[in-house]
Scaffold this motif. Structure first.
Motif, mmCIF file in Angstrom:
data_model
loop_
_atom_site.group_PDB
_atom_site.id
_atom_site.type_symbol
_atom_site.label_atom_id
_atom_site.label_comp_id
_atom_site.label_asym_id
_atom_site.label_seq_id
_atom_site.Cartn_x
_atom_site.Cartn_y
_atom_site.Cartn_z
ATOM 1 N N VAL A 85 0.852 -1.194 0.000
ATOM 2 C CA VAL A 85 0.000 0.000 0.000
ATOM 3 C C VAL A 85 0.883 1.238 0.000
ATOM 4 N N VAL A 86 0.511 2.222 -0.807
ATOM 5 C CA VAL A 86 1.055 3.572 -0.695
ATOM 6 C C VAL A 86 -0.126 4.459 -0.353
ATOM 7 N N HIS A 87 -0.021 5.144 0.774
ATOM 8 C CA HIS A 87 -1.095 6.020 1.249
ATOM 9 C C HIS A 87 -0.567 7.447 1.154
ATOM 10 N N CYS A 88 -1.004 8.174 0.139
ATOM 11 C CA CYS A 88 -0.483 9.507 -0.156
ATOM 12 C C CYS A 88 -1.421 10.569 0.395
ATOM 13 N N ASN A 89 -0.898 11.381 1.308
ATOM 14 C CA ASN A 89 -1.672 12.439 1.950
ATOM 15 C C ASN A 89 -1.393 13.809 1.355
ATOM 16 N N VAL A 90 -0.675 13.869 0.242
ATOM 17 C CA VAL A 90 -0.390 15.125 -0.459
ATOM 18 C C VAL A 90 -0.734 14.936 -1.924
ATOM 19 N N VAL A 91 -1.189 15.988 -2.569
ATOM 20 C CA VAL A 91 -1.619 15.853 -3.959
ATOM 21 C C VAL A 91 -0.477 16.222 -4.910
ATOM 22 N N ASN A 92 -0.087 17.489 -4.954
ATOM 23 C CA ASN A 92 0.872 17.952 -5.963
ATOM 24 C C ASN A 92 2.199 17.207 -5.917
ATOM 25 N N SER A 93 2.899 17.304 -4.814
ATOM 26 C CA SER A 93 4.219 16.671 -4.728
ATOM 27 C C SER A 93 4.113 15.166 -4.530
ATOM 28 N N GLY A 94 2.912 14.659 -4.343
ATOM 29 C CA GLY A 94 2.714 13.220 -4.251
ATOM 30 C C GLY A 94 2.615 12.529 -5.590
ATOM 31 N N VAL A 95 2.475 13.294 -6.678
ATOM 32 C CA VAL A 95 2.326 12.708 -8.013
ATOM 33 C C VAL A 95 3.488 11.786 -8.371
ATOM 34 N N PRO A 96 4.761 12.211 -8.197
ATOM 35 C CA PRO A 96 5.846 11.288 -8.563
ATOM 36 C C PRO A 96 5.869 10.022 -7.710
ATOM 37 N N VAL A 97 5.421 10.118 -6.477
ATOM 38 C CA VAL A 97 5.384 8.938 -5.606
ATOM 39 C C VAL A 97 4.317 7.969 -6.095
ATOM 40 N N LEU A 98 3.138 8.485 -6.400
ATOM 41 C CA LEU A 98 2.064 7.627 -6.918
ATOM 42 C C LEU A 98 2.426 7.045 -8.283
ATOM 43 N N ALA A 99 3.100 7.828 -9.115
ATOM 44 C CA ALA A 99 3.529 7.322 -10.424
ATOM 45 C C ALA A 99 4.534 6.188 -10.255
ATOM 46 N N ALA A 100 5.486 6.353 -9.343
ATOM 47 C CA ALA A 100 6.466 5.286 -9.083
ATOM 48 C C ALA A 100 5.776 4.059 -8.512
ATOM 49 N N ALA A 101 4.823 4.269 -7.613
ATOM 50 C CA ALA A 101 4.080 3.137 -7.031
ATOM 51 C C ALA A 101 3.354 2.364 -8.131
ATOM 52 N N ALA A 102 2.772 3.066 -9.085
ATOM 53 C CA ALA A 102 2.094 2.398 -10.191
ATOM 54 C C ALA A 102 3.107 1.648 -11.054
ATOM 55 N N ALA A 103 4.250 2.272 -11.334
ATOM 56 C CA ALA A 103 5.282 1.637 -12.161
ATOM 57 C C ALA A 103 5.852 0.385 -11.495
ATOM 58 N N PHE A 104 5.909 0.386 -10.148
ATOM 59 C CA PHE A 104 6.427 -0.764 -9.414
ATOM 60 C C PHE A 104 5.311 -1.716 -8.970
ATOM 61 N N ASN A 105 4.137 -1.540 -9.562
ATOM 62 C CA ASN A 105 2.993 -2.432 -9.357
ATOM 63 C C ASN A 105 2.546 -2.558 -7.905
ATOM 64 N N VAL A 106 2.558 -1.459 -7.179
ATOM 65 C CA VAL A 106 1.986 -1.464 -5.835
ATOM 66 C C VAL A 106 0.481 -1.615 -6.007
ATOM 67 N N PRO A 107 -0.117 -2.661 -5.421
ATOM 68 C CA PRO A 107 -1.526 -2.946 -5.713
ATOM 69 C C PRO A 107 -2.519 -1.902 -5.199
#
Length: 166
Positions: A85-107
């Protein structure tokens, strides 16, 4: 289960930090491990508590001053650790984190809305629109602290309400 909790900062007297730490203390245990990715480090007394529990705190440099270092650290975190799980509590600067999580197949990639609007003045709201769209794209679960916060960020998408208290 391994969770990466993404937050702007973990200073005391901060509503999001209080929320994050309340849930961390309630859920942390041998079956549920947390790491923290702090985007805007201003120091925190919570770092010692987290490290004392055997969990990690990753401090990101400024993405404006050190963009290559910022993105490199995010990629290294996902290369070295497997997260459920990646639980992102920020929107703007959280984009690269969510993108990396998607690329690394975090469910499970959660975007959590804590505010009813995406900027305090019109030009910030305009600036933040593309970041919000990207964050919504890379996340696959949506959470808000209220209906107003959920409707403000997620619009007609389905989201769940999780109150800021335990």
């Amino acid at each position: 289960m391994r969770i990466l909790m993404v937050t702007r900062g973990l200073q005391r007297s901060n509503g999001v930090a209080s929320y994050v730490m309340n849930y961390y203390r309630a859920l942390h245990g041998p079956e549920m491990r947390f790491d923290f990715l702090v985007i805007d480090d201003v120091g925190s007394p919570y770092y010692k508590e987290i490290a004392g529990n055997g969990d990690n705190v990753f401090l990101l440099p400024s993405y404006i001053k050190h963009p290559l270092k910022f993105f490199s650290l995010i990629l290294n975190i996902f290369k070295k650790s497997h997260y459920d799980v990646v639980h992102c509590n920020v929107v703007n600067s959280g984009v690269p984190v969510l993108a990396a999580a998607a690329a690394f197949n975090v469910p499970i990639r959660i975007l959590h809305s804590h505010a009813a609007q995406n900027g305090d003045v019109w030009w910030k709201q305009l600036r933040n629109k593309p970041f919000s769209a990207l964050a919504l794209h890379f996340a696959n679960k949506y959470i808000a602290c209220s209906h107003k916060a959920g409707d403000g960020l997620f619009g007609k998408r389905k989201y769940r309400i999780i109150l800021n208290l335990i």
